[in-house]
Design an enzyme around this catalytic site. Structure first.
Site, PDB file in Angstrom:
ATOM      1  CG  ASP A 233      -5.158   4.451   1.646  1.00 46.05           C
ATOM      2  OD1 ASP A 233      -6.280   4.894   1.326  1.00 46.05           O
ATOM      3  OD2 ASP A 233      -4.810   4.254   2.827  1.00 46.05           O
TER       4      ASP A 233
ATOM      5  CE  LYS B 213      -7.966   6.723   4.174  1.00 41.97           C
ATOM      6  NZ  LYS B 213      -6.556   6.327   4.155  1.00 41.97           N
TER       7      LYS B 213
ATOM      8  NE  ARG C  19       1.512   2.007  13.275  1.00 42.97           N
ATOM      9  CZ  ARG C  19       0.642   2.775  13.925  1.00 42.97           C
ATOM     10  NH1 ARG C  19       1.079   3.665  14.795  1.00 42.97           N
ATOM     11  NH2 ARG C  19      -0.647   2.662  13.708  1.00 42.97           N
TER      12      ARG C  19
ATOM     13  CE  LYS D 268      -2.414   1.714   3.772  1.00 41.25           C
ATOM     14  NZ  LYS D 268      -2.474   3.191   3.817  1.00 41.25           N
TER      15      LYS D 268
ATOM     16  CG  ASP E 262     -10.879  18.125  -5.962  1.00 42.63           C
ATOM     17  OD1 ASP E 262     -11.728  18.982  -6.273  1.00 42.63           O
ATOM     18  OD2 ASP E 262      -9.673  18.385  -5.798  1.00 42.63           O
TER      19      ASP E 262
ATOM     20  CB  THR F 116     -10.920   4.248  12.145  1.00 39.96           C
ATOM     21  OG1 THR F 116      -9.688   4.516  11.492  1.00 39.96           O
ATOM     22  CG2 THR F 116     -11.586   3.072  11.478  1.00 39.96           C
TER      23      THR F 116
HETATM   24  O1  C5P Z   1       0.627   0.521  11.174  1.00 37.85           O
HETATM   25  P1  C5P Z   1      -0.795   0.106  10.999  1.00 37.85           P
HETATM   26  O2  C5P Z   1      -0.960  -1.406  10.855  1.00 37.85           O
HETATM   27  O3  C5P Z   1      -1.711   0.684  12.046  1.00 37.85           O
HETATM   28  O4  C5P Z   1      -1.186   0.722   9.586  1.00 37.85           O
HETATM   29  C1  C5P Z   1      -2.471   0.678   9.073  1.00 37.85           C
HETATM   30  C2  C5P Z   1      -2.526   1.351   7.730  1.00 37.85           C
HETATM   31  O5  C5P Z   1      -3.893   1.408   7.320  1.00 37.85           O
HETATM   32  C3  C5P Z   1      -2.026   2.782   7.745  1.00 37.85           C
HETATM   33  O6  C5P Z   1      -1.444   3.021   6.459  1.00 37.85           O
HETATM   34  C4  C5P Z   1      -3.281   3.610   7.922  1.00 37.85           C
HETATM   35  O7  C5P Z   1      -3.191   4.877   7.328  1.00 37.85           O
HETATM   36  C5  C5P Z   1      -4.294   2.770   7.174  1.00 37.85           C
HETATM   37  N1  C5P Z   1      -5.669   2.977   7.595  1.00 37.85           N
HETATM   38  C6  C5P Z   1      -6.107   2.800   8.898  1.00 37.85           C
HETATM   39  N2  C5P Z   1      -7.404   3.023   9.227  1.00 37.85           N
HETATM   40  C7  C5P Z   1      -8.279   3.420   8.299  1.00 37.85           C
HETATM   41  C8  C5P Z   1      -7.855   3.599   6.985  1.00 37.85           C
HETATM   42  C9  C5P Z   1      -6.522   3.368   6.662  1.00 37.85           C
HETATM   43  O8  C5P Z   1      -5.325   2.420   9.763  1.00 37.85           O
HETATM   44  N3  C5P Z   1      -9.545   3.586   8.636  1.00 37.85           N
END
Ligand code: C5P
Length: 257
Positions: A83, A85, A233, A56, A88, A142
């Protein structure tokens, strides 16, 4: 001429089920390259690419490294989830979708809050493109709770707003949604089996939760109906990212049994 083993359907169906499940897991794990520059992204991909197939690219990396990073992933035969998002006016979003498709990305995100005209324009932009990417709508971020929504003039509860935007998104031709683990089951009911549900907020048991509020293990998210899991992460900041990805893939393969 004899059919090579790999192409022989009898041989294929006799493949050990475990290998097949492993491959299914690999095709359903998306690693979030949340890094500040192309060099860090390449370093991670080098470590992960023998296990992981999907990556991603989000705002941080795209703003810093630009389309070149996407093209280099596509050239290495990886699938890219872009991603950004998008949100516009319809004409601008349609143009961005066409540009993203030309880069070879496989999935693109847009904000459902952009409205039916914006979403329909995005969908129409894919017409005539061979093997087009899938369009995924983001409903309610979220990070938004009832108080944040009220501050923007939205009186509905987050879950009601998610449902309203999801129905609108489906009617406008979205292929699926990005959603939290808590929303997967409800969205699966709305989309039926064909909807593509991509779920971040994944934490294997025992891992650091960080800033995520609504989390699930890989097993739970898949059982609730997720098609793809987005993991950042827990893989990218692990001492050995490949080993961390391997453990998640094993858990996913078990859940898919
Ligand atoms: O590090 P982590 O596993 O929390 O990363 C989750 C990824 O998913 C990040 O790139 C974050 O921006 C994305 N994301 C999220 N929640 C959302 C939409 C996207 O955590 N509702």
């Amino acid at each position: 001429m004899p059919i090579p083993d790999r192409m022989n359907p009898t041989f294929a169906s006799a493949l050990p089920a475990a290998i097949d499940l492993r491959e299914q897991a690999r095709n359903r794990l998306i690693v979030a390259l949340d890094v500040p520059d192309a060099a860090s992204a390449v370093d991670l991909v080098n470590r992960l690419e023998s296990n992981c197939h999907w990556f991603k690219v989000g705002l941080e990396l795209f703003v810093s490294a630009g389309p070149a990073v996407v093209e280099s992933l596509a050239k290495r035969d990886h699938s890219v989830f872009l991603d950004l998002k998008l949100h516009d006016v319809p004409n601008t979003v349609a143009g961005a979708v066409r540009s993203a498709a030309a880069l070879g990305v496989r999935m693109i995100t847009l904000h459902a809050a952009g409205g039916p005209a914006m979403l329909s324009a995005a969908r129409a932009a894919l017409e005539g493109i061979a093997d087009p990417p899938e369009l995924l709508a983001v409903t309610v971020l979220t990070s938004m709770d009832a108080a944040q929504m009220k501050a923007t003039g939205l009186e509905r509860s987050p879950s009601e707003q998610v449902k309203l935007l999801a129905k609108m998104g489906l009617a406008a031709g979205m292929h699926g949604f990005v959603c939290s683990p808590q929303e997967v089951a409800a969205l699966r009911k709305l989309t039926g089996p064909k909807g593509v549900l991509v779920v971040p907020g994944i934490r294997p048991a025992g891992s650091v939760i960080g800033d995520q509020k609504r989390i699930a293990t890989p097993t739970d998210a898949l059982r609730q109906g997720a098609n793809y899991l987005v993991v950042g992460r827990p893989i990218t900041q692990a001492p050995d990212p490949a080993e961390a990805a391997e453990a998640i893939l094993n858990e996913m393969a078990e859940a898919l049994e």
